[in-house]
Design a protein around this motif. Sequence first.
Motif, PDB file in Angstrom:
ATOM      1  N   GLY A   1      -0.066  16.740 -51.591  1.00 30.91           N
ATOM      2  CA  GLY A   1       1.168  16.784 -52.375  1.00 30.91           C
ATOM      3  C   GLY A   1       2.341  16.224 -51.612  1.00 30.91           C
ATOM      4  O   GLY A   1       3.180  15.495 -52.170  1.00 30.91           O
TER       5      GLY A   1
ATOM      6  N   ASP B   1       0.808  20.370 -56.876  1.00 30.23           N
ATOM      7  CA  ASP B   1       1.042  18.920 -56.918  1.00 30.23           C
ATOM      8  C   ASP B   1      -0.118  18.181 -56.250  1.00 30.23           C
ATOM      9  O   ASP B   1      -0.579  17.140 -56.734  1.00 30.23           O
ATOM     10  CB  ASP B   1       2.349  18.565 -56.207  1.00 30.23           C
ATOM     11  N   GLY B   2      -0.597  18.724 -55.129  1.00 28.87           N
ATOM     12  CA  GLY B   2      -1.747  18.118 -54.466  1.00 28.87           C
ATOM     13  C   GLY B   2      -3.006  18.226 -55.297  1.00 28.87           C
ATOM     14  O   GLY B   2      -3.852  17.322 -55.287  1.00 28.87           O
TER      15      GLY B   2
END
Length: 250
Positions: free
Chosen positions: A111, A236-237
């Motif tokens: 992320g 997000d990652g």
Amino acid sequence: MNILDIDAGNTRLKWRLQSKGNTKASGAIQNAAIKVMVTSLVESLDGIPVHFSRMSSVRSSEVIENICAKIKDAFGVTPRLPDPIAETPGLTVRNVNPHRLGCDRWLAMLGARALYPDQAVMIVDSGTALTLDVVGANGIFQGGLICPGLNTMLRSVTESTDLLVLPDVPKFERGLAFPSLQAIQNGSLSMAAALIEKEVERYSGSIRLLLCGGDARLLAECLTIPVEYYKDLVLDGLAVAIPAGEEKEE
């Protein structure tokens, strides 16, 4: 397409529902029986359909399987799990099997690299444990540190003494204190903050510090160095590791 992302940690289950890149709902549920947590999640979504799901977890394989099964029962989709690998766009892991890092650390680095693909980053995730990981501007993982998180430090001291009682709501502050219990709380925060500041100092201002995790805001407020807060860095990652397909899963 509605995408349900889940980060099942040792203390709580974080989730968010996204559609077309926008977050429609999000929340965190304190760890409890899996059925209770999923029921709470269902109530939070209040009938909103889920078409695709991804999940990160540092818990045991048995717990992960049970969570996935309950999510499938509730929403009709089975969460897809990331598979940490040594070489992925933007991130290279050497000298260690990526699976040994912990999925949350690997995803947080992914992320962070998505946000800053050409810069060195230091990622601090502050929860049950405090993890600190560094990725160079070239995308190569430089190593990391792991120590107890703030509440874990506090519990380790109070549970080892007879006369100190863990407060229902800890009050962490940076600075000296007179009462023993407050001094322990302040000591825990000061230790964590000093560690972060010292590690950033090694890079002479040439690294970005990114904070995530349940205690990230608290740490960010007491640090004496520039810091950026990203509460959903692991999620997000996860989106980078498992891009959503266009198909609707039955």
